[in-house]
Design a protein around this motif. Structure first.
Motif, PDB file in Angstrom:
ATOM      1  N   VAL A   7     -15.693  -8.067  29.269  1.00 46.33           N
ATOM      2  CA  VAL A   7     -16.777  -9.029  29.436  1.00 46.33           C
ATOM      3  C   VAL A   7     -16.260 -10.184  30.272  1.00 46.33           C
ATOM      4  N   VAL A 144     -18.871  -5.875  31.950  1.00 45.39           N
ATOM      5  CA  VAL A 144     -20.129  -6.531  31.591  1.00 45.39           C
ATOM      6  C   VAL A 144     -20.072  -7.991  32.030  1.00 45.39           C
ATOM      7  N   VAL A 171     -21.911 -16.130  20.045  1.00 48.89           N
ATOM      8  CA  VAL A 171     -21.545 -15.131  21.048  1.00 48.89           C
ATOM      9  C   VAL A 171     -20.030 -14.924  21.062  1.00 48.89           C
ATOM     10  N   LEU A 175     -18.146 -11.378  20.385  1.00 50.77           N
ATOM     11  CA  LEU A 175     -17.295 -10.732  21.385  1.00 50.77           C
ATOM     12  C   LEU A 175     -15.873 -10.558  20.861  1.00 50.77           C
ATOM     13  N   THR A 180     -21.270  -5.426  17.291  1.00 46.45           N
ATOM     14  CA  THR A 180     -22.465  -4.976  18.008  1.00 46.45           C
ATOM     15  C   THR A 180     -23.741  -5.469  17.338  1.00 46.45           C
ATOM     16  N   LEU A 183     -24.470  -9.037  18.405  1.00 44.13           N
ATOM     17  CA  LEU A 183     -24.983  -9.124  19.775  1.00 44.13           C
ATOM     18  C   LEU A 183     -26.428  -8.667  19.843  1.00 44.13           C
ATOM     19  N   GLY A 198     -26.335 -13.920  30.042  1.00 47.62           N
ATOM     20  CA  GLY A 198     -25.569 -12.778  29.556  1.00 47.62           C
ATOM     21  C   GLY A 198     -26.226 -12.007  28.429  1.00 47.62           C
ATOM     22  N   ARG A 199     -27.314 -12.525  27.870  1.00 46.36           N
ATOM     23  CA  ARG A 199     -27.901 -11.884  26.685  1.00 46.36           C
ATOM     24  C   ARG A 199     -28.193 -10.405  26.905  1.00 46.36           C
ATOM     25  N   TRP A 202     -24.988  -8.201  27.441  1.00 47.51           N
ATOM     26  CA  TRP A 202     -24.228  -8.081  26.196  1.00 47.51           C
ATOM     27  C   TRP A 202     -24.899  -7.102  25.242  1.00 47.51           C
ATOM     28  N   GLN A 203     -26.229  -7.067  25.264  1.00 45.92           N
ATOM     29  CA  GLN A 203     -26.918  -6.127  24.387  1.00 45.92           C
ATOM     30  C   GLN A 203     -26.834  -4.695  24.909  1.00 45.92           C
TER      31      GLN A 203
END
Length: 235
Positions: A7, A144, A171, A175, A180, A183, A198-199, A202-203
């Protein structure tokens, strides 16, 4: 199956030529991003998917070789998403930053495909996108791209919002723990109000990582310019 993920934040300022005199301010973030990309290479993937925010509410794929430019930021610099014929569609800014990171680290570990995820794409669709990517090869890695809230200070792009720091803290914890569920639990409306680009990516990551049993490490966290930046590695 997803075997590793990195990420990284995606501000064009991550590219030194764009940042110019302010480039040293993001040196720590660049170093952490290099470490995260190194983790991906070490995972020996069959395919790398680069996922980043894009305009709209849909998803768009970009083939290996797709080009992106930083001309819109005043810099005559073009990057390519791996080696291959240039595609018809230009990379969105987030994927152009990713392509720059991969070029910088001389990525050659696996074929690369880009996925621009609309910032309006819903949680369920993002998770489904991730599961689709994870099932695309025996060993899949994800890079990501995405920023946290843009409301951490008075001078931030979205001005100061007292909800921004707690959102970013959630967040960061997710991370760091490769959580999971956390997120997928991020509120779409709140993320939009806080300008947290980033939402959706990240999902997508959360959907891809379901059942993979990966561990997380938070390599870097900061909020320069009032924007939350995170670098993490999942293996």
């Amino acid at each position: 199956m997803l075997v590793a993920a990195a990420v990284c934040p995606c501000p064009p300022l991550l590219v030194p030529e764009v940042a110019a005199g302010a480039a040293p301010e993001l040196d720590a973030a660049r170093t952490a991003c290099a470490d995260a990309v190194g983790v991906l290479a070490a995972s020996r993937p069959d395919r790398l998917y680069v996922v980043g925010p894009a305009a709209g509410a849909d998803r768009t794929e970009y083939p290996q070789g797709a080009a992106g430019s930083f001309a819109g930021f005043g810099v005559d610099l073009t990057v390519r998403l791996g080696a291959g014929p240039e595609g018809e569609r230009a990379l969105p800014a987030s994927l152009a930053v990713a392509a720059w990171l991969l070029e910088r680290e001389r990525w050659a570990a696996a074929p690369v495909t880009g996925l621009g995820v609309g910032e309006g794409r819903g949680t369920a669709d993002c998770a489904a996108d991730g599961r689709e990517l994870a099932g695309a090869a025996e060993r899949v890695a994800l890079l990501v791209m995405g920023d946290g809230s843009a409301c951490r200070t008075l001078k931030a792009p979205g001005y100061l919002d007292e909800r921004a720091a707690p959102f970013d803290a959630d967040v960061a914890r997710a991370l760091a723990a490769a959580d999971t569920a956390a997120l997928l639990g991020l509120d779409e409306g709140l993320a939009r109000e806080l300008r947290a680009a980033g939402r959706a990516p990240w999902q997508v990551l959360a959907g891809a990582a379901e059942g993979a049993g990966l561990d997380g490490r938070l390599l870097h966290e900061d909020a320069p310019y009032g924007v939350g930046y995170f670098v993490a590695a999942w293996t």
